[in-house]
Design a protein around this motif. Sequence first.
Motif, PDB file in Angstrom:
ATOM      1  N   LEU A  87      42.782  47.269  48.158  1.00  0.00           N
ATOM      2  CA  LEU A  87      41.689  46.698  47.375  1.00  0.00           C
ATOM      3  C   LEU A  87      42.147  46.371  45.957  1.00  0.00           C
ATOM      4  CD1 LEU A  87      38.649  46.024  47.578  1.00  0.00           C
ATOM      5  CD2 LEU A  87      38.188  48.297  46.653  1.00  0.00           C
ATOM      6  N   ALA A  88      42.921  47.288  45.350  1.00  0.00           N
ATOM      7  CA  ALA A  88      43.438  47.041  43.999  1.00  0.00           C
ATOM      8  C   ALA A  88      44.404  45.861  43.993  1.00  0.00           C
ATOM      9  CB  ALA A  88      44.132  48.294  43.468  1.00  0.00           C
ATOM     10  N   GLU A  89      45.252  45.783  45.038  1.00  0.00           N
ATOM     11  CA  GLU A  89      46.188  44.670  45.113  1.00  0.00           C
ATOM     12  C   GLU A  89      45.454  43.340  45.278  1.00  0.00           C
ATOM     13  OE1 GLU A  89      49.796  42.726  45.041  1.00  0.00           O
ATOM     14  OE2 GLU A  89      49.319  44.823  44.578  1.00  0.00           O
ATOM     15  N   THR A  90      44.406  43.355  46.094  1.00  0.00           N
ATOM     16  CA  THR A  90      43.602  42.133  46.271  1.00  0.00           C
ATOM     17  C   THR A  90      42.950  41.715  44.957  1.00  0.00           C
ATOM     18  OG1 THR A  90      43.166  42.768  48.562  1.00  0.00           O
ATOM     19  CG2 THR A  90      41.742  41.096  47.594  1.00  0.00           C
ATOM     20  N   GLU A  91      42.456  42.697  44.209  1.00  0.00           N
ATOM     21  CA  GLU A  91      41.841  42.389  42.913  1.00  0.00           C
ATOM     22  C   GLU A  91      42.871  41.843  41.932  1.00  0.00           C
ATOM     23  OE1 GLU A  91      38.849  42.037  40.076  1.00  0.00           O
ATOM     24  OE2 GLU A  91      38.783  42.325  42.236  1.00  0.00           O
ATOM     25  N   ASN A  92      44.088  42.420  41.963  1.00  0.00           N
ATOM     26  CA  ASN A  92      45.142  41.917  41.082  1.00  0.00           C
ATOM     27  C   ASN A  92      45.521  40.482  41.435  1.00  0.00           C
ATOM     28  OD1 ASN A  92      45.258  44.353  39.718  1.00  0.00           O
ATOM     29  ND2 ASN A  92      46.862  45.190  41.018  1.00  0.00           N
ATOM     30  N   VAL A  93      45.610  40.216  42.736  1.00  0.00           N
ATOM     31  CA  VAL A  93      45.932  38.847  43.163  1.00  0.00           C
ATOM     32  C   VAL A  93      44.835  37.878  42.717  1.00  0.00           C
ATOM     33  CG1 VAL A  93      46.228  37.366  45.176  1.00  0.00           C
ATOM     34  CG2 VAL A  93      47.372  39.583  45.085  1.00  0.00           C
ATOM     35  N   ARG A  94      43.591  38.327  42.858  1.00  0.00           N
ATOM     36  CA  ARG A  94      42.481  37.460  42.445  1.00  0.00           C
ATOM     37  C   ARG A  94      42.525  37.193  40.939  1.00  0.00           C
ATOM     38  NH1 ARG A  94      37.370  37.727  40.537  1.00  0.00           N
ATOM     39  NH2 ARG A  94      37.566  39.963  40.171  1.00  0.00           N
ATOM     40  N   VAL A  95      42.807  38.231  40.151  1.00  0.00           N
ATOM     41  CA  VAL A  95      42.874  38.056  38.694  1.00  0.00           C
ATOM     42  C   VAL A  95      44.043  37.159  38.318  1.00  0.00           C
ATOM     43  CG1 VAL A  95      43.258  39.273  36.527  1.00  0.00           C
ATOM     44  CG2 VAL A  95      41.695  40.234  38.208  1.00  0.00           C
ATOM     45  N   ARG A  96      45.205  37.394  38.983  1.00  0.00           N
ATOM     46  CA  ARG A  96      46.362  36.538  38.681  1.00  0.00           C
ATOM     47  C   ARG A  96      46.089  35.090  39.065  1.00  0.00           C
ATOM     48  NH1 ARG A  96      49.503  40.966  40.673  1.00  0.00           N
ATOM     49  NH2 ARG A  96      49.678  39.923  42.696  1.00  0.00           N
ATOM     50  N   GLY A  97      45.443  34.904  40.210  1.00  0.00           N
ATOM     51  CA  GLY A  97      45.111  33.547  40.623  1.00  0.00           C
ATOM     52  C   GLY A  97      44.175  32.861  39.649  1.00  0.00           C
ATOM     53  N   ARG A  98      43.175  33.610  39.188  1.00  0.00           N
ATOM     54  CA  ARG A  98      42.248  33.030  38.215  1.00  0.00           C
ATOM     55  C   ARG A  98      42.954  32.722  36.900  1.00  0.00           C
ATOM     56  NH1 ARG A  98      37.225  36.694  36.936  1.00  0.00           N
ATOM     57  NH2 ARG A  98      38.900  37.908  35.982  1.00  0.00           N
ATOM     58  N   THR A  99      43.861  33.621  36.484  1.00  0.00           N
ATOM     59  CA  THR A  99      44.612  33.378  35.251  1.00  0.00           C
ATOM     60  C   THR A  99      45.513  32.160  35.383  1.00  0.00           C
ATOM     61  OG1 THR A  99      44.594  35.767  34.781  1.00  0.00           O
ATOM     62  CG2 THR A  99      46.187  34.424  33.591  1.00  0.00           C
ATOM     63  N   ASP A 100      46.157  32.035  36.562  1.00  0.00           N
ATOM     64  CA  ASP A 100      47.022  30.872  36.770  1.00  0.00           C
ATOM     65  C   ASP A 100      46.223  29.570  36.750  1.00  0.00           C
ATOM     66  OD1 ASP A 100      49.155  32.574  36.968  1.00  0.00           O
ATOM     67  OD2 ASP A 100      49.163  32.625  39.176  1.00  0.00           O
ATOM     68  N   VAL A 101      45.031  29.623  37.352  1.00  0.00           N
ATOM     69  CA  VAL A 101      44.192  28.418  37.340  1.00  0.00           C
ATOM     70  C   VAL A 101      43.774  28.063  35.924  1.00  0.00           C
ATOM     71  CG1 VAL A 101      41.956  27.486  38.071  1.00  0.00           C
ATOM     72  CG2 VAL A 101      43.379  28.713  39.706  1.00  0.00           C
ATOM     73  N   ASP A 102      43.390  29.096  35.158  1.00  0.00           N
ATOM     74  CA  ASP A 102      42.996  28.834  33.769  1.00  0.00           C
ATOM     75  C   ASP A 102      44.170  28.290  32.955  1.00  0.00           C
ATOM     76  OD1 ASP A 102      40.469  29.708  34.384  1.00  0.00           O
ATOM     77  OD2 ASP A 102      40.774  31.738  33.610  1.00  0.00           O
ATOM     78  N   ASN A 103      45.347  28.892  33.153  1.00  0.00           N
ATOM     79  CA  ASN A 103      46.522  28.415  32.408  1.00  0.00           C
ATOM     80  C   ASN A 103      46.895  26.992  32.809  1.00  0.00           C
ATOM     81  OD1 ASN A 103      46.739  30.825  31.014  1.00  0.00           O
ATOM     82  ND2 ASN A 103      48.175  31.726  32.473  1.00  0.00           N
ATOM     83  N   THR A 104      46.767  26.721  34.114  1.00  0.00           N
ATOM     84  CA  THR A 104      47.073  25.350  34.564  1.00  0.00           C
ATOM     85  C   THR A 104      46.116  24.351  33.945  1.00  0.00           C
ATOM     86  OG1 THR A 104      47.906  26.245  36.657  1.00  0.00           O
ATOM     87  CG2 THR A 104      47.330  23.908  36.603  1.00  0.00           C
ATOM     88  N   ARG A 105      44.845  24.744  33.864  1.00  0.00           N
ATOM     89  CA  ARG A 105      43.866  23.845  33.261  1.00  0.00           C
ATOM     90  C   ARG A 105      44.123  23.682  31.756  1.00  0.00           C
ATOM     91  NH1 ARG A 105      39.802  26.627  34.359  1.00  0.00           N
ATOM     92  NH2 ARG A 105      39.341  25.723  36.407  1.00  0.00           N
ATOM     93  N   LYS A 106      44.510  24.792  31.111  1.00  0.00           N
ATOM     94  CA  LYS A 106      44.707  24.737  29.667  1.00  0.00           C
ATOM     95  C   LYS A 106      45.996  24.003  29.281  1.00  0.00           C
ATOM     96  CE  LYS A 106      44.062  28.564  27.405  1.00  0.00           C
ATOM     97  NZ  LYS A 106      44.098  30.017  27.068  1.00  0.00           N
ATOM     98  N   PHE A 107      47.053  24.225  30.077  1.00  0.00           N
ATOM     99  CA  PHE A 107      48.354  23.699  29.693  1.00  0.00           C
ATOM    100  C   PHE A 107      48.819  22.549  30.585  1.00  0.00           C
ATOM    101  CE2 PHE A 107      48.343  28.307  28.693  1.00  0.00           C
ATOM    102  CZ  PHE A 107      48.322  28.204  27.319  1.00  0.00           C
ATOM    103  N   ALA A 108      47.869  21.935  31.303  1.00  0.00           N
ATOM    104  CA  ALA A 108      48.257  20.815  32.171  1.00  0.00           C
ATOM    105  C   ALA A 108      48.766  19.623  31.365  1.00  0.00           C
ATOM    106  CB  ALA A 108      47.072  20.401  33.037  1.00  0.00           C
ATOM    107  N   LEU A 109      48.243  19.443  30.152  1.00  0.00           N
ATOM    108  CA  LEU A 109      48.652  18.290  29.332  1.00  0.00           C
ATOM    109  C   LEU A 109      49.784  18.647  28.378  1.00  0.00           C
ATOM    110  CD1 LEU A 109      47.154  19.168  26.462  1.00  0.00           C
ATOM    111  CD2 LEU A 109      45.201  18.116  27.539  1.00  0.00           C
TER     112      LEU A 109
END
Length: 247
Positions: free
Chosen positions: A112-134
């Motif tokens: 469960l903790a690993e799944t939560e970490n993956v979810r947080v990392r995925g959300r962070t990666d999406v946010d970073n991709t959106r922020k630093f796409a340009l």
Amino acid sequence: MLRAPSIRSLPSSQSFSKFRTTGQLRVPAAAVISTNLRAPVSFSIKRHFSDSQSNNTSEPSQPSQTPASSSETDELKKQIAEKNKLIEDRDKVIAEKEKAVAELKDRYVRQLAETENVRVRGRTDVDNTRKFALQGFAKSLLEIADTLQMASNSVRKDIQNSDNPALKSLFEGIEMTEKILFKTFEQHGIKPFDSLGAQFDPNLHNGVFQYDDADKEPNTVGQVLKQGYMLHDRLLRPATVGTVKPR
């Protein structure tokens, strides 16, 4: 010739039974007995009552208890030993099941903790991709900003002292373009940072030369050739600077 006295009614055995507990016998009024038979009947009734009372008051005989033989004792011990072994086996099985449950619970919590970490990392990666796409596109636009700054800084004094209205209009257009460009940068999180006079930081500054300057602190930024920029909280381009030599 003598006649036997007549008995109109005699008490039945059920009538006598209701008086056994009191110890006294009362002849019902309906029973009319002749005078000559009163004594024998009374004697027979008392005898019948005493016999029935003695039978009821006698205590039941207790069954005789015989000591158990050695074979019965051994059999009883054997049964007790078997039951104790069954209890031990049951406790062992329960302990094994509890251990298995604890291991499964630990694995579940970790997963469960690993799944939560993956979810947080995925959300962070999406946010970073959106922020630093340009990031690449913005880095290319920095060259245009550098050119506009160099142009405005090199002719500002000459244009201000000139009487040519065309040159002044051209210079005003350059400054306006520069302001609009930097306003667009700011809307997308691109901001320049000041480097002049700051302590040299290899993470933020790209030093290309050193020079002597007695009026400035050693190892500080004395000249800025290209301004540095940040994209949100990430370095977009380091500043190209010249630093003061240490004494």
